[in-house]
Design a protein around this motif. Structure first.
Motif: not given
Length: 270
Positions: A35-41, A66-68, A95-99, A132-136
């Motif tokens: 999933i992404r944090n740069d898609l408007a709407g 991941s979050i991308n 529930g994402a595994q990575a950033l 701390t968060a258990g994220i890669i």
């Protein structure tokens, strides 16, 4: 040769609501998404809660890889720390595994010595937050000449300097790998592979940009098939995530058919 394990980055169909992206992946036999944090709407930027994303993923049987992405991660400051914490907390809650960690790409911070120091500083600051968060943390060098981190070797060296292989992995992006001209693969440090092709016969490698990035076909100039084959033969057993940026892909009325054809081409070629 083992069968390829594909994934779907939301950039493959950015106009689809996130639930529809998950459904598209499932229709292709894919059970992992980015999933992404740069898609408007669209989620995440539209305010969709991490709980809603997690619920939709469970409903469709999706693993969120991941979050991308955290942009300009190697320019560490108070603002970046706040952005990192927000994304890491969202990743954990959905529930994402990575950033994914993307370096600054504006021509600054490229000087020898400066860029390595900036990279180490940022990784050192991110490590306890991620642990701390258990994220890669997925470090993604970009092949563009103006980028402050082009080399996977440089990223690997910085990760090892911190003894942080359990926290950080590399993203092998087939587009950026080709642009960077870096021959070495790091299969044991690779956590994810992004795949996209360039078919345009007229554009030079130096002028290739995100809008040229299409789904991989037999006309591909980046040798995706060769890169994927080399990674698998070297022991990489992770996901190959479709990440096309071209408008012609985003405008497809039937993205499933195009994705299925690309999956078939790569599977047959490898």
């Amino acid at each position: 040769m083992p069968s390829l394990r594909f994934a779907l980055n939301h950039m493959a169909a950015p106009s689809l609501p996130i639930q529809d992206l998950f459904a598209l992946a499932g229709s292709l036999g894919i059970d992992a998404v980015e999933i992404r944090n740069d898609l408007a709407g669209n989620a995440i930027i539209d305010g969709t809660s991490p709980g809603a994303v997690a619920k939709a993923a469970r409903h469709h049987g999706m693993t969120i890889l991941s979050i991308n992405a955290l942009q300009r991660f190697n320019e560490w400051n108070a603002r970046r720390a706040d952005e990192a914490l927000t994304l890491i907390e969202y990743a954990k809650a959905c529930g994402a595994q990575a950033l994914v960690l993307v370096p600054k790409n504006d021509g600054t911070g490229r000087a020898d010595g400066e860029r390595q120091d900036n990279l180490r500083q940022s990784l050192a600051a991110l490590k306890p937050m991620l642990d701390t968060a258990g994220i890669i943390g997925l470090v993604e060098p970009l092949g563009f000449e103006i980028c402050s981190l082009r080399s996977k070797r440089e990223a690997a060296t910085a990760i090892d300097a911190l003894s942080a292989r359990s926290t950080f992995k590399l993203v092998h992006d087939t587009f950026h790998h080709h642009l960077a001209g870096e021959g070495q693969l790091f299969p044991d440090m690779t956590g994810l592979v992004h795949i996209s092709g360039v078919n345009d016969p007229a554009v030079s490698v130096a002028d290739m940009r995100d809008p040229h990035r299409v789904l991989v076909t037999a006309d591909d100039r980046l040798d995706n098939a060769g890169q994927v084959r080399a990674l698998v033969e070297a022991g990489y057993a992770g996901r190959f995530s479709f990440e096309p940026f071209a408008a012609e892909v985003h405008d497809l009325k039937d993205p499933a058919s195009a994705l299925r054809a690309s999956m078939g081409y790569l599977s047959a070629s490898v």
